[in-house]
Design a protein around this motif. Sequence first.
Motif, short mmCIF file in Angstrom:
data_model
loop_
_atom_site.label_atom_id
_atom_site.label_comp_id
_atom_site.label_asym_id
_atom_site.label_seq_id
_atom_site.Cartn_x
_atom_site.Cartn_y
_atom_site.Cartn_z
N ASP A 1 -6.94 9.90 -16.84
CA ASP A 1 -5.83 9.85 -15.88
C ASP A 1 -6.03 8.74 -14.84
N PHE A 2 -7.30 8.46 -14.52
CA PHE A 2 -7.60 7.44 -13.51
C PHE A 2 -7.06 6.07 -13.93
N PHE A 3 -7.11 5.81 -15.23
CA PHE A 3 -6.69 4.49 -15.73
C PHE A 3 -5.26 4.50 -16.28
N MET A 4 -4.59 5.65 -16.19
CA MET A 4 -3.21 5.76 -16.66
C MET A 4 -2.26 5.53 -15.48
N LEU A 5 -2.01 4.28 -15.17
CA LEU A 5 -1.13 3.94 -14.06
C LEU A 5 0.25 3.55 -14.59
N GLY B 1 0.82 -1.21 0.00
CA GLY B 1 0.00 0.00 0.00
C GLY B 1 0.85 1.26 0.00
N ALA B 2 1.99 1.20 0.70
CA ALA B 2 2.89 2.36 0.74
C ALA B 2 3.64 2.53 -0.58
N LEU B 3 3.89 1.42 -1.27
CA LEU B 3 4.65 1.48 -2.53
C LEU B 3 3.79 1.91 -3.72
N ILE B 4 2.49 1.62 -3.67
CA ILE B 4 1.59 2.00 -4.77
C ILE B 4 1.31 3.50 -4.69
N SER B 5 1.46 4.19 -5.79
CA SER B 5 1.46 5.66 -5.77
C SER B 5 0.08 6.29 -5.89
N ILE B 6 -0.96 5.53 -6.22
CA ILE B 6 -2.27 6.13 -6.44
C ILE B 6 -2.98 6.39 -5.11
N ASN B 7 -4.06 7.21 -5.15
CA ASN B 7 -4.81 7.54 -3.94
C ASN B 7 -5.44 6.31 -3.31
N ASN C 1 4.73 -0.11 -12.72
CA ASN C 1 5.00 -0.55 -11.35
C ASN C 1 3.72 -0.66 -10.54
N ASP C 2 2.82 0.33 -10.67
CA ASP C 2 1.55 0.30 -9.94
C ASP C 2 0.68 -0.86 -10.40
N TRP C 3 0.63 -1.12 -11.72
CA TRP C 3 -0.17 -2.24 -12.24
C TRP C 3 0.33 -3.56 -11.65
N ILE C 4 1.63 -3.74 -11.63
CA ILE C 4 2.22 -4.99 -11.11
C ILE C 4 1.91 -5.16 -9.63
N LEU C 5 2.11 -4.08 -8.85
CA LEU C 5 1.86 -4.15 -7.41
C LEU C 5 0.39 -4.36 -7.10
N LEU C 6 -0.50 -3.75 -7.89
CA LEU C 6 -1.94 -3.94 -7.69
C LEU C 6 -2.35 -5.38 -7.95
N LEU C 7 -1.77 -5.98 -8.99
CA LEU C 7 -2.09 -7.38 -9.30
C LEU C 7 -1.59 -8.31 -8.18
N ILE C 8 -0.42 -8.02 -7.64
CA ILE C 8 0.10 -8.81 -6.52
C ILE C 8 -0.80 -8.63 -5.30
N LEU C 9 -1.18 -7.39 -5.04
CA LEU C 9 -2.03 -7.07 -3.88
C LEU C 9 -3.37 -7.78 -3.97
N SER C 10 -4.00 -7.75 -5.14
CA SER C 10 -5.35 -8.31 -5.29
C SER C 10 -5.35 -9.83 -5.42
#
Length: 294
Positions: A201-205, A26-32, A208-217
């Motif tokens: 912009d919401f979908f322009m990640l 959560g700290a590494l992912i840059s989105i809100n 790194n964020d895409w990879i971390l989100l997939l790992i997170l989910s």
Amino acid sequence: MQKGKLGSYLNLHLIVFIWGFTAVLGALISINADALVWYRMLFASVFLFLFIVYKKKSFVVPPKEFVKLIFVGLLIAIHWIFFFKAIHISNVSITLAVFSLGAFFASLLEPLFYGRKVLWYEVFFGLVIIAGLGIILQVEMNYFEGMMYALVSVIMGVLFTLMNGKLTEKHESSVITFYEFLAGVFFISIYFLIQNKFNADFFMLTANDWILLLILSSVCTAYAFTASVKVMRMLSPYTIMLTTSLEPVYGIILAYFILGGKEKMSFEFYIGALLIVLTVILNGIVKHYFGDKE
């Protein structure tokens, strides 16, 4: 220890380690925080859907129960949004230290949900945990806002956990969680539509964020959840509670070595955090020896 139980015990430690790693992600992912939770719940819903289809389980849930699932889904969404918000405006160590208060709130709220009496030692240990948090608060006042977000997240977490405890008695855990995650996505989507947040912009990640989100989910949400349900059927509640008490420890240690800088806290913080964790573990020991007599 029997081979099956040993495997389950080791798997439980892996799951708790993964839960501790969730805060670091959560700290590494840059989105809100709200966008992060929307993506997490959406992707986890997809993974759970595939799991349920693979296991050939029924998606059918009675209408009356479905309403409860929708409400729990809202609680989960709020819980995670405040959790990641707390991490973003403070840090992982502060957030996980506050999360140890969950044991105290559970000791007060669980009797209301399950009709049992309040246990004196649970309240006592809860007060000791608050004392440990007080030590942290005295020396880390610059993180006060983050602590308040974490506190709200803890309360939401205890509420949805207690409600899920009743729901899982009657229904398949993966199925109800699938609907809860979808409900969370629905509520957050409504909020985003009102706020006009769904834009290009919401979908322009970043990659790194895409990879971390997939790992997170996938690993930290869908896998950890389904694996924990299987493990909980093999081990005693006492073993499970003692092991899950290590989540803040794993998280704080991981944050210290992975994130560095911002996660290096004062000596008093670690004294307070150690007091909290030891109290939670001691609570498990006391419950093991005196629980049956209550």
